[in-house]
Enzyme design. Structure first.
Site, mmCIF file in Angstrom:
data_model
loop_
_atom_site.group_PDB
_atom_site.id
_atom_site.type_symbol
_atom_site.label_atom_id
_atom_site.label_comp_id
_atom_site.label_asym_id
_atom_site.label_seq_id
_atom_site.Cartn_x
_atom_site.Cartn_y
_atom_site.Cartn_z
ATOM 1 N N THR A 180 -0.580 -9.018 -13.035
ATOM 2 C CA THR A 180 0.152 -7.588 -13.248
ATOM 3 C C THR A 180 1.162 -8.203 -14.325
ATOM 4 O O THR A 180 1.728 -9.373 -14.540
ATOM 5 C CB THR A 180 1.020 -7.455 -12.100
ATOM 6 O OG1 THR A 180 -0.252 -6.889 -11.054
ATOM 7 C CG2 THR A 180 1.909 -6.271 -12.105
ATOM 8 N N ARG A 208 -7.284 1.967 -3.211
ATOM 9 C CA ARG A 208 -6.317 1.245 -2.556
ATOM 10 C C ARG A 208 -5.000 1.147 -3.717
ATOM 11 O O ARG A 208 -5.280 1.034 -4.996
ATOM 12 C CB ARG A 208 -6.716 -0.333 -2.803
ATOM 13 C CG ARG A 208 -5.495 -1.447 -2.216
ATOM 14 C CD ARG A 208 -4.948 -1.983 -3.538
ATOM 15 N NE ARG A 208 -4.249 -3.083 -3.172
ATOM 16 C CZ ARG A 208 -3.264 -4.087 -4.032
ATOM 17 N NH1 ARG A 208 -3.590 -3.464 -5.163
ATOM 18 N NH2 ARG A 208 -2.819 -4.822 -3.606
ATOM 19 N N GLY A 210 -1.354 -0.492 -4.632
ATOM 20 C CA GLY A 210 -0.541 -1.730 -4.337
ATOM 21 C C GLY A 210 0.966 -1.489 -4.353
ATOM 22 O O GLY A 210 1.162 -0.424 -4.316
ATOM 23 N N ASP A 211 1.803 -2.763 -4.417
ATOM 24 C CA ASP A 211 3.142 -2.532 -4.790
ATOM 25 C C ASP A 211 3.385 -1.897 -6.131
ATOM 26 O O ASP A 211 4.591 -1.379 -6.051
ATOM 27 C CB ASP A 211 3.425 -3.917 -4.536
ATOM 28 C CG ASP A 211 3.297 -4.844 -5.546
ATOM 29 O OD1 ASP A 211 1.989 -5.063 -5.803
ATOM 30 O OD2 ASP A 211 4.083 -5.641 -6.108
ATOM 31 N N THR A 231 5.315 -9.438 -8.948
ATOM 32 C CA THR A 231 3.798 -9.854 -9.095
ATOM 33 C C THR A 231 3.406 -10.560 -7.919
ATOM 34 O O THR A 231 3.988 -11.277 -7.430
ATOM 35 C CB THR A 231 3.691 -10.339 -10.215
ATOM 36 O OG1 THR A 231 2.263 -10.897 -10.236
ATOM 37 C CG2 THR A 231 4.463 -11.695 -10.734
ATOM 38 N N GLY A 232 2.020 -10.340 -7.641
ATOM 39 C CA GLY A 232 1.635 -11.210 -6.554
ATOM 40 C C GLY A 232 0.735 -10.184 -5.643
ATOM 41 O O GLY A 232 0.306 -9.190 -5.913
HETATM 42 N N1 ASP Z 1 0.949 -6.813 -7.216
HETATM 43 C C1 ASP Z 1 -0.485 -6.377 -7.917
HETATM 44 C C2 ASP Z 1 -1.002 -5.948 -6.796
HETATM 45 O O1 ASP Z 1 -1.170 -6.186 -5.594
HETATM 46 C C3 ASP Z 1 -1.251 -7.684 -8.220
HETATM 47 C C4 ASP Z 1 -0.507 -8.531 -9.142
HETATM 48 O O2 ASP Z 1 0.722 -8.807 -9.176
HETATM 49 O O3 ASP Z 1 -1.373 -8.975 -10.126
HETATM 50 O O4 ASP Z 1 -1.803 -4.790 -7.105
#
Ligand code: ASP
Length: 323
Positions: A180, A208, A210-211, A231-232
């Site tokens: 991300t 889905r 995400g954050d 990110t994560g």
């Molecule tokens: N945070 C992002 C998600 O869960 C993934 C990422 O940080 O690469 O969609």
């Protein structure tokens, strides 16, 4: 590092960066930091700077945002992005977007042209059409290869249905990409802003979210506290509302570096899943910056009037996960 204004910090994702992508990742975050900083230098706003940095990474297929986004379980792209202005607390976000070239720009349109904060799917795409945003197919050969490799592994392990993300991560950790992108900035006036954009995690179930597009989870900015982009693993960022939590610590007076480290520590302490990769970048209105993660890598860069060039790294302060 002494606090300076204007300043920008960008990230290109936390996780395990395969060696083959190190050089392109570093070059990509440098270019993104430079593009945001050019705006700040010409007295542009922090908001325009973070948008520009994130757009630059959405155009770079080494990152999992815009072009080169991860693919869902059924091989589609569903992109997400958000942006927030710390001066007004205005925010915009989009999710389940398939073709828009710059999801972060669409998020800014949601913020500035609608009464809402978060639009998904067809209505987000409709807004993009009305404002004549450029379209593009974000699927790349690299992401198709990752998708095939992971799907192959799953079927050989008799895992025919993706039931639990952590089960999958335990057995096939290196096939997940946490790339991300995000940016936080402070302008000359001391306004802060943050933006984040992603294709989400590989093999996510269609639909889905995400954050990354969620205010307070993937992105937060408040002039009275600071700005933060995450990110994560999104599900973990959501549980701990990590970007708002980081900003709250800055509001209490903690420098961005300690605030980010504390929240990563909190992730390690509170989350017991096998996979808990998390990375944060943060900035406050003085121009102090922070970057921390518990993953093996986090590709990131920053630029201030003193650095003259962006400074880019594959790691920041790593807060080890307990064994
Ligand atoms: N945070 C992002 C998600 O869960 C993934 C990422 O940080 O690469 O969609």
């Amino acid at each position: 590092m002494k606090a300076q204004r204007p300043t920008i910090v960008v990230h290109g994702g936390a996780g395990e960066w395969r060696r083959e992508r190190h050089e392109a990742g570093i070059a990509g975050v440098e270019k993104a930091a430079q593009s945001g900083f050019d705006i700040l230098k010409q007295d542009g706003t922090a908001l325009s700077a973070v948008e520009s940095s994130v757009m630059s990474m959405e155009d770079n297929e080494v990152f999992n945002a815009g072009l080169g986004s991860s693919l869902t379980y059924d091989k589609q792209v569903e992109m997400e992005a958000s942006i927030m202005d710390g001066g007004t607390l205005s925010a915009g976000a989009v999710g389940l977007v398939r073709k828009v070239r710059h999801p972060v720009h669409l998020a800014r349109l949601v913020m500035e042209k609608t009464d809402h904060i978060f639009l998904v799917g067809k209505s987000a795409e409709r807004l993009a059409k009305i404002f004549k945003l450029e379209e593009r197919d974000p699927t790349t050969k690299l992401r198709e290869r990752y998708w095939r490799e992971l799907r192959g592994k799953i079927s050989r392990g008799n895992l025919t249905y993706l039931r639990r993300l952590d089960e999958l991560l335990k057995s096939h950790p290196s096939f997940f990409d946490f790339d991300t992108v995000g940016a936080v900035a402070v302008d000359k006036e001391g306004n802060v802003a943050a933006a984040t954009s992603t294709g989400g995690i590989s093999l996510k179930i269609p639909g889905r979210i995400g954050d990354s597009p969620l205010v307070g989870c993937g992105t937060y900015a408040d002039n009275e506290a600071g700005a933060c982009s995450a990110t994560g693993i999104g599900e973990i960022a959501i549980k701990l509302v990590v970007t708002k939590s980081t900003c709250d610590l800055m509001r209490q007076g903690l420098p961005p570096q300690s605030a980010a480290e504390n929240i990563i520590r909190e992730v390690n302490r509170r989350v017991h899943d096998a996979a808990k990769h998390m990375g944060l970048i943060a900035i406050d209105s003085q121009g102090r910056i922070g970057a921390s993660h518990n993953s093996m890598h986090m590709c990131w860069a920053y630029m201030t009037p003193k650095t003259r060039k962006p400074r880019a790294f594959l790691k920041a302060k790593i807060i080890q996960k307990p064994a």
